[in-house]
Write a protein that holds these residues in place. Structure first.
Motif, PDB file in Angstrom:
ATOM      1  N   GLN A  80      -3.661   2.451 -15.295  1.00  0.00           N
ATOM      2  CA  GLN A  80      -3.945   1.506 -14.447  1.00  0.00           C
ATOM      3  C   GLN A  80      -3.094   1.857 -13.179  1.00  0.00           C
ATOM      4  O   GLN A  80      -2.701   2.892 -12.783  1.00  0.00           O
ATOM      5  CB  GLN A  80      -3.248   0.146 -15.050  1.00  0.00           C
ATOM      6  CG  GLN A  80      -1.894   0.303 -15.062  1.00  0.00           C
ATOM      7  CD  GLN A  80      -1.019  -1.086 -15.632  1.00  0.00           C
ATOM      8  OE1 GLN A  80      -1.694  -1.783 -16.366  1.00  0.00           O
ATOM      9  NE2 GLN A  80      -0.066  -1.376 -14.874  1.00  0.00           N
ATOM     10  N   ASN A 116      -1.891  -1.964  -8.379  1.00  0.00           N
ATOM     11  CA  ASN A 116      -2.748  -3.458  -8.415  1.00  0.00           C
ATOM     12  C   ASN A 116      -2.825  -4.124  -9.629  1.00  0.00           C
ATOM     13  O   ASN A 116      -2.509  -5.408  -9.656  1.00  0.00           O
ATOM     14  CB  ASN A 116      -4.040  -3.165  -7.756  1.00  0.00           C
ATOM     15  CG  ASN A 116      -4.226  -2.553  -6.492  1.00  0.00           C
ATOM     16  OD1 ASN A 116      -3.554  -3.059  -5.649  1.00  0.00           O
ATOM     17  ND2 ASN A 116      -4.670  -1.427  -6.509  1.00  0.00           N
ATOM     18  N   GLY A 158       3.243   1.106  -3.939  1.00  0.00           N
ATOM     19  CA  GLY A 158       2.186   1.919  -4.214  1.00  0.00           C
ATOM     20  C   GLY A 158       2.751   3.500  -4.328  1.00  0.00           C
ATOM     21  O   GLY A 158       4.089   3.696  -3.839  1.00  0.00           O
ATOM     22  N   ASP A 189      -0.834  10.203 -14.741  1.00  0.00           N
ATOM     23  CA  ASP A 189      -0.307   8.580 -14.230  1.00  0.00           C
ATOM     24  C   ASP A 189       1.239   8.542 -14.262  1.00  0.00           C
ATOM     25  O   ASP A 189       1.741   7.993 -13.566  1.00  0.00           O
ATOM     26  CB  ASP A 189      -1.069   7.813 -15.181  1.00  0.00           C
ATOM     27  CG  ASP A 189      -2.388   7.451 -14.835  1.00  0.00           C
ATOM     28  OD1 ASP A 189      -3.082   6.999 -15.950  1.00  0.00           O
ATOM     29  OD2 ASP A 189      -2.838   7.367 -13.757  1.00  0.00           O
ATOM     30  N   TYR A 196      -8.403   4.809  -8.527  1.00  0.00           N
ATOM     31  CA  TYR A 196      -8.266   3.288  -8.614  1.00  0.00           C
ATOM     32  C   TYR A 196      -8.201   2.487  -7.202  1.00  0.00           C
ATOM     33  O   TYR A 196      -7.451   1.922  -6.835  1.00  0.00           O
ATOM     34  CB  TYR A 196      -6.729   2.944  -9.258  1.00  0.00           C
ATOM     35  CG  TYR A 196      -6.559   3.554 -10.429  1.00  0.00           C
ATOM     36  CD1 TYR A 196      -5.233   4.468 -10.390  1.00  0.00           C
ATOM     37  CD2 TYR A 196      -7.231   3.318 -11.777  1.00  0.00           C
ATOM     38  CE1 TYR A 196      -5.119   5.131 -11.762  1.00  0.00           C
ATOM     39  CE2 TYR A 196      -6.759   3.822 -12.885  1.00  0.00           C
ATOM     40  CZ  TYR A 196      -5.644   4.631 -12.752  1.00  0.00           C
ATOM     41  OH  TYR A 196      -5.350   5.376 -13.946  1.00  0.00           O
ATOM     42  N   PRO A 243       0.818   4.006 -17.956  1.00  0.00           N
ATOM     43  CA  PRO A 243      -0.276   5.039 -17.605  1.00  0.00           C
ATOM     44  C   PRO A 243      -1.704   4.123 -17.756  1.00  0.00           C
ATOM     45  O   PRO A 243      -1.594   2.979 -18.620  1.00  0.00           O
ATOM     46  CB  PRO A 243      -0.348   6.278 -18.435  1.00  0.00           C
ATOM     47  CG  PRO A 243       1.123   6.275 -18.870  1.00  0.00           C
ATOM     48  CD  PRO A 243       1.847   4.831 -18.989  1.00  0.00           C
ATOM     49  N   VAL A 286      -0.130  -3.797 -11.846  1.00  0.00           N
ATOM     50  CA  VAL A 286       1.066  -4.269 -11.959  1.00  0.00           C
ATOM     51  C   VAL A 286       1.475  -5.634 -11.307  1.00  0.00           C
ATOM     52  O   VAL A 286       2.028  -6.562 -11.649  1.00  0.00           O
ATOM     53  CB  VAL A 286       2.295  -3.154 -11.357  1.00  0.00           C
ATOM     54  CG1 VAL A 286       3.655  -3.646 -11.341  1.00  0.00           C
ATOM     55  CG2 VAL A 286       1.950  -1.937 -12.087  1.00  0.00           C
ATOM     56  N   LEU A 288       4.196   0.753 -13.922  1.00  0.00           N
ATOM     57  CA  LEU A 288       4.576   0.298 -15.349  1.00  0.00           C
ATOM     58  C   LEU A 288       3.944   1.291 -16.516  1.00  0.00           C
ATOM     59  O   LEU A 288       5.034   1.705 -17.331  1.00  0.00           O
ATOM     60  CB  LEU A 288       4.167  -1.097 -15.630  1.00  0.00           C
ATOM     61  CG  LEU A 288       4.614  -2.427 -15.060  1.00  0.00           C
ATOM     62  CD1 LEU A 288       3.844  -3.750 -15.455  1.00  0.00           C
ATOM     63  CD2 LEU A 288       5.998  -2.564 -15.560  1.00  0.00           C
ATOM     64  N   ARG A 318      -0.335  11.189  -4.810  1.00  0.00           N
ATOM     65  CA  ARG A 318      -1.719  12.062  -4.715  1.00  0.00           C
ATOM     66  C   ARG A 318      -1.343  13.740  -4.727  1.00  0.00           C
ATOM     67  O   ARG A 318      -2.103  14.605  -5.620  1.00  0.00           O
ATOM     68  CB  ARG A 318      -2.704  11.605  -3.788  1.00  0.00           C
ATOM     69  CG  ARG A 318      -3.209  10.300  -4.188  1.00  0.00           C
ATOM     70  CD  ARG A 318      -3.939   9.581  -3.423  1.00  0.00           C
ATOM     71  NE  ARG A 318      -4.481   8.167  -3.770  1.00  0.00           N
ATOM     72  CZ  ARG A 318      -3.917   7.240  -3.991  1.00  0.00           C
ATOM     73  NH1 ARG A 318      -2.354   7.181  -3.373  1.00  0.00           N
ATOM     74  NH2 ARG A 318      -4.214   5.942  -4.419  1.00  0.00           N
ATOM     75  N   SER A 330       0.832  -1.244   0.059  1.00  0.00           N
ATOM     76  CA  SER A 330      -0.015  -0.188   0.064  1.00  0.00           C
ATOM     77  C   SER A 330       0.732   1.320   0.059  1.00  0.00           C
ATOM     78  O   SER A 330       2.013   1.593   0.873  1.00  0.00           O
ATOM     79  CB  SER A 330      -0.750   0.049   1.313  1.00  0.00           C
ATOM     80  OG  SER A 330      -1.378   1.096   1.369  1.00  0.00           O
TER      81      SER A 330
HETATM   82  O1  LIG Z   1       1.219   1.063 -13.466  1.00  0.00           O
HETATM   83  C1  LIG Z   1       1.031   2.075 -12.911  1.00  0.00           C
HETATM   84  C2  LIG Z   1       1.088   2.175 -11.552  1.00  0.00           C
HETATM   85  C3  LIG Z   1       0.781   3.361 -11.049  1.00  0.00           C
HETATM   86  N1  LIG Z   1       0.276   4.494 -11.949  1.00  0.00           N
HETATM   87  C4  LIG Z   1      -0.115   5.867 -11.262  1.00  0.00           C
HETATM   88  O2  LIG Z   1       0.530   5.849 -10.080  1.00  0.00           O
HETATM   89  C5  LIG Z   1      -0.535   6.141  -9.171  1.00  0.00           C
HETATM   90  C6  LIG Z   1      -0.022   5.634  -7.621  1.00  0.00           C
HETATM   91  O3  LIG Z   1      -0.316   4.209  -7.773  1.00  0.00           O
HETATM   92  P1  LIG Z   1      -1.562   3.585  -6.859  1.00  0.00           P
HETATM   93  O4  LIG Z   1      -2.601   4.456  -7.112  1.00  0.00           O
HETATM   94  O5  LIG Z   1      -1.560   1.945  -7.288  1.00  0.00           O
HETATM   95  O6  LIG Z   1      -0.833   3.631  -5.170  1.00  0.00           O
HETATM   96  P2  LIG Z   1      -1.592   3.314  -4.115  1.00  0.00           P
HETATM   97  O7  LIG Z   1      -2.982   3.181  -4.220  1.00  0.00           O
HETATM   98  O8  LIG Z   1      -0.923   2.192  -3.476  1.00  0.00           O
HETATM   99  O9  LIG Z   1      -1.245   4.593  -3.156  1.00  0.00           O
HETATM  100  C7  LIG Z   1      -1.892   5.716  -9.612  1.00  0.00           C
HETATM  101  O10 LIG Z   1      -2.907   6.086  -9.124  1.00  0.00           O
HETATM  102  C8  LIG Z   1      -1.735   5.999 -11.202  1.00  0.00           C
HETATM  103  O11 LIG Z   1      -1.868   7.429 -11.597  1.00  0.00           O
HETATM  104  C9  LIG Z   1      -0.009   4.115 -13.202  1.00  0.00           C
HETATM  105  O12 LIG Z   1      -0.442   5.278 -13.776  1.00  0.00           O
HETATM  106  N2  LIG Z   1       0.294   2.975 -13.763  1.00  0.00           N
END
Ligand SMILES: O=c1ccn([C@@H]2O[C@H](COP(=O)(O)OP(=O)(O)O)[C@@H](O)[C@H]2O)c(=O)[nH]1
Ligand SMILES: Nc1ncnc2c1ncn2[C@@H]1O[C@H](COP(=O)(O)OP(=O)(O)O)[C@@H](O)[C@H]1O
Length: 226
Positions: free
Chosen positions: A122, A125, A46, A69, A185, A120, A127, A118, A52, A10
């Motif tokens: 997604q 999760n 993450g 992203d 997401y 934009p 990944v 990896l 954010r 996380s």
């Molecule tokens: O393969 C990926 C992984 C992450 N992200 C971007 O990076 C942000 C942070 O990743 P994530 O939200 O998965 O992190 P967490 O929810 O763990 O804070 C995402 O919201 C996406 O905008 C993306 O575009 N592609």
């Protein structure tokens, strides 16, 4: 044949403003414990509140969703470097940026590999689901900031109940309302759900305190059923 566990860590673990690297260390200790018990681990970091923060600022500056992203991906990779620092010599020293680089890293003698995003469109999760598919992982642990999947968002609905297990279809319904935009997401995004379903990846959603327990097969979190 190596027995791989993929662990999505996380982004909340990397919210350093409150407790510095203490949660990163606690996650590293659990991953190290898994490797000492014979597992190889691919961890996916993450983005957390720092991702954010950047995404919100760049959106106000007019950047495209794809650019947002991409910015989030950069932060997840910085977080991955933190986890590598906490793991020391047991971790592969660099952050794979593609699945090909992940597979090359898995051919090394390091038992733990840490990556971030990896591409934009997604979340991390997706990944983690792709990494589990690529590595033929025995288990995927989605280590999040709640202790499982609930009947509703437990942060918004205090009467939500934690589920011991949930079918992937039911989970898709449960999460259908979540946005598919940079920085959102929530919990499991659409991409990850479809990948988990097509490869029927054994998956547990639990808190980032329960990573080692989940890898050991203890009854923690929520098991996704197919
Ligand atoms: O393969 C990926 C992984 C992450 N992200 C971007 O990076 C942000 C942070 O990743 P994530 O939200 O998965 O992190 P967490 O929810 O763990 O804070 C995402 O919201 C996406 O905008 C993306 O575009 N592609
Ligand atoms: N049905 C649900 N069960 C559990 N958590 C949920 C659910 N629906 C939404 N959430 C929210 O999803 C959050 C975890 O997703 P996310 O913020 O992406 O965490 P992570 O940092 O692990 O990616 C939880 O903190 C919770 O508020």
């Amino acid at each position: 044949m190596d027995r791989f566990a993929v662990v999505k860590v996380s982004g909340a673990v990397f919210d350093l403003q409150n407790r510095g690297g203490e949660m990163v260390r606690r996650v590293a200790d659990q991953l190290r414990g898994a490797s000492e018990e014979g597992w190889r681990v691919a961890a996916v970091a993450g983005g957390g509140s720092v991702a954010r923060l950047y995404i919100r600022a760049a959106r106000e500056l007019g950047a495209s969703e794809a650019a947002l992203d991409q910015l989030g991906i950069l932060i997840t990779r910085a977080n991955a470097e933190l986890l590598i620092a906490a793991l020391g010599g047991v971790a592969y020293p660099s952050v794979p940026q593609t699945l090909e680089e992940l597979l090359a890293a898995s051919a090394s003698n390091r038992s733990i590999i840490v990556m971030g995003g990896l591409q934009p469109g997604q979340s991390t999760n997706a990944v983690a689901a792709l990494a589990a598919e690529s590595l033929g992982a025995a288990l995927l642990v989605n280590a999040t900031d709640v202790d499982g999947v609930y009947t509703d968002d437990p942060r918004k609905n205090p009467s939500a109940k934690r589920l011991e297990s949930v079918g992937v279809e039911e989970l898709t319904q449960l999460l259908s309302g979540s946005e598919h935009k940079a920085g959102t997401y929530e919990l499991l995004d659409h991409v990850s759900l479809r990948i988990l379903e097509r490869s029927r990846i054994p998956t547990v959603v639990t808190s980032y305190e329960g990573i080692l327990a989940a890898i050991r097969g203890e009854k923690v979190g929520t098991r996704i059923m197919y």
